[in-house]
Design a protein around this motif. Structure first.
Motif, mmCIF file in Angstrom:
data_model
loop_
_atom_site.group_PDB
_atom_site.id
_atom_site.type_symbol
_atom_site.label_atom_id
_atom_site.label_comp_id
_atom_site.label_asym_id
_atom_site.label_seq_id
_atom_site.Cartn_x
_atom_site.Cartn_y
_atom_site.Cartn_z
ATOM 1 N N THR A 69 13.427 -10.936 20.936
ATOM 2 C CA THR A 69 13.988 -11.093 19.601
ATOM 3 C C THR A 69 12.859 -10.964 18.593
ATOM 4 N N VAL A 70 13.059 -10.100 17.574
ATOM 5 C CA VAL A 70 12.033 -9.871 16.565
ATOM 6 C C VAL A 70 12.671 -9.929 15.179
ATOM 7 N N MET A 71 12.014 -10.636 14.252
ATOM 8 C CA MET A 71 12.461 -10.721 12.857
ATOM 9 C C MET A 71 11.490 -9.927 11.993
ATOM 10 N N TYR A 72 12.023 -9.048 11.151
ATOM 11 C CA TYR A 72 11.220 -8.240 10.237
ATOM 12 C C TYR A 72 11.618 -8.537 8.795
ATOM 13 N N MET A 73 10.680 -8.263 7.872
ATOM 14 C CA MET A 73 10.916 -8.448 6.446
ATOM 15 C C MET A 73 10.479 -7.199 5.700
ATOM 16 N N TRP A 74 11.249 -6.835 4.697
ATOM 17 C CA TRP A 74 10.908 -5.748 3.797
ATOM 18 C C TRP A 74 10.958 -6.272 2.371
ATOM 19 N N ASN A 75 10.024 -5.850 1.543
ATOM 20 C CA ASN A 75 10.054 -6.186 0.123
ATOM 21 C C ASN A 75 10.928 -5.189 -0.603
ATOM 22 N N GLY A 76 11.565 -5.662 -1.667
ATOM 23 C CA GLY A 76 12.306 -4.796 -2.555
ATOM 24 C C GLY A 76 11.555 -4.710 -3.870
ATOM 25 N N ALA A 77 12.197 -4.167 -4.871
ATOM 26 C CA ALA A 77 11.597 -4.120 -6.204
ATOM 27 C C ALA A 77 11.613 -5.528 -6.794
ATOM 28 N N GLY A 92 18.539 -4.205 19.031
ATOM 29 C CA GLY A 92 19.774 -4.011 18.294
ATOM 30 C C GLY A 92 19.867 -5.048 17.179
ATOM 31 N N LEU A 93 20.288 -4.636 15.998
ATOM 32 C CA LEU A 93 20.414 -5.556 14.863
ATOM 33 C C LEU A 93 21.467 -6.620 15.149
ATOM 34 N N VAL A 94 21.082 -7.890 15.016
ATOM 35 C CA VAL A 94 22.021 -8.987 15.231
ATOM 36 C C VAL A 94 22.303 -9.760 13.949
ATOM 37 N N SER A 95 21.384 -9.717 12.977
ATOM 38 C CA SER A 95 21.653 -10.377 11.698
ATOM 39 C C SER A 95 20.754 -9.794 10.627
ATOM 40 N N LYS A 96 21.195 -9.944 9.378
ATOM 41 C CA LYS A 96 20.423 -9.478 8.230
ATOM 42 C C LYS A 96 20.727 -10.391 7.054
ATOM 43 N N ASN A 137 13.956 -9.003 -1.590
ATOM 44 C CA ASN A 137 13.485 -8.783 -0.227
ATOM 45 C C ASN A 137 14.662 -8.832 0.729
ATOM 46 N N MET A 138 14.398 -8.416 1.962
ATOM 47 C CA MET A 138 15.422 -8.497 2.991
ATOM 48 C C MET A 138 14.781 -8.803 4.340
ATOM 49 N N ASN A 139 15.540 -9.436 5.201
ATOM 50 C CA ASN A 139 15.122 -9.735 6.568
ATOM 51 C C ASN A 139 16.158 -9.152 7.516
ATOM 52 N N ALA A 140 15.687 -8.749 8.684
ATOM 53 C CA ALA A 140 16.598 -8.268 9.723
ATOM 54 C C ALA A 140 16.093 -8.759 11.073
ATOM 55 N N MET A 141 17.010 -9.243 11.907
ATOM 56 C CA MET A 141 16.657 -9.732 13.235
ATOM 57 C C MET A 141 17.240 -8.788 14.281
ATOM 58 N N PHE A 142 16.378 -8.392 15.218
ATOM 59 C CA PHE A 142 16.767 -7.484 16.292
ATOM 60 C C PHE A 142 16.602 -8.194 17.628
ATOM 61 N N GLU A 180 0.815 -1.198 0.000
ATOM 62 C CA GLU A 180 0.000 0.000 0.000
ATOM 63 C C GLU A 180 0.857 1.260 0.000
ATOM 64 N N THR A 181 2.140 1.140 0.259
ATOM 65 C CA THR A 181 3.048 2.282 0.221
ATOM 66 C C THR A 181 4.019 2.085 -0.930
ATOM 67 N N SER A 182 4.748 3.131 -1.227
ATOM 68 C CA SER A 182 5.748 3.024 -2.287
ATOM 69 C C SER A 182 7.105 2.632 -1.726
ATOM 70 N N CYS A 183 7.169 2.342 -0.441
ATOM 71 C CA CYS A 183 8.436 1.988 0.193
ATOM 72 C C CYS A 183 8.912 0.612 -0.262
ATOM 73 N N ARG A 184 10.141 0.547 -0.690
ATOM 74 C CA ARG A 184 10.774 -0.707 -1.081
ATOM 75 C C ARG A 184 12.201 -0.690 -0.546
ATOM 76 N N ALA A 185 12.617 -1.807 -0.002
ATOM 77 C CA ALA A 185 14.003 -1.926 0.462
ATOM 78 C C ALA A 185 14.935 -1.887 -0.745
#
Length: 96
Positions: free
Chosen positions: A65-73, A86-90, A77-82, A22-27
């Motif tokens: 510990t929380v894992m997030y995902m972002w879509n790219g074009a 604090g970021l511990v892996s991507k 995509n990308m994932n990051a774990m906090f 719904e947004t134009s945001c892309r990783a």
């Protein structure tokens, strides 16, 4: 239209209805590369330009510990774990 094409179209509409779509945001690869170990989730959101989709969350012995995902074009995509905010892996696939 045959059944398989209808199902693919329906699946595309379901994905398009997600909050990031719904947004134009892309990783991007540049934003991914700017993330560093220890970076807070808030700083990562500011760097990428939008909040990620929470994939999982757990808390054990007071450590969240929380894992997030972002879509790219495209298919990227990308994932990051906090952990403790604090970021511990991507990881990323196909970002440009």
């Amino acid at each position: 239209m045959n059944l398989s094409k209808s199902l693919v179209l329906l699946a595309g509409l379901v994905v398009a209805g997600s909050s990031q779509a719904e947004t134009s945001c892309r990783a991007s690869k540049a934003a991914y590369d700017a993330l560093y170990t220890g970076m807070s989730y808030g700083h990562a959101v500011a760097t990428i330009g939008c909040e990620g989709e929470e994939l999982s969350s757990s808390e054990f012995s007071g450590i969240k510990t929380v894992m997030y995902m972002w879509n790219g074009a495209g298919i990227g995509n990308m994932n990051a774990m906090f952990q403790r905010d604090g970021l511990v892996s991507k990881a990323q696939f196909g970002l440009k």
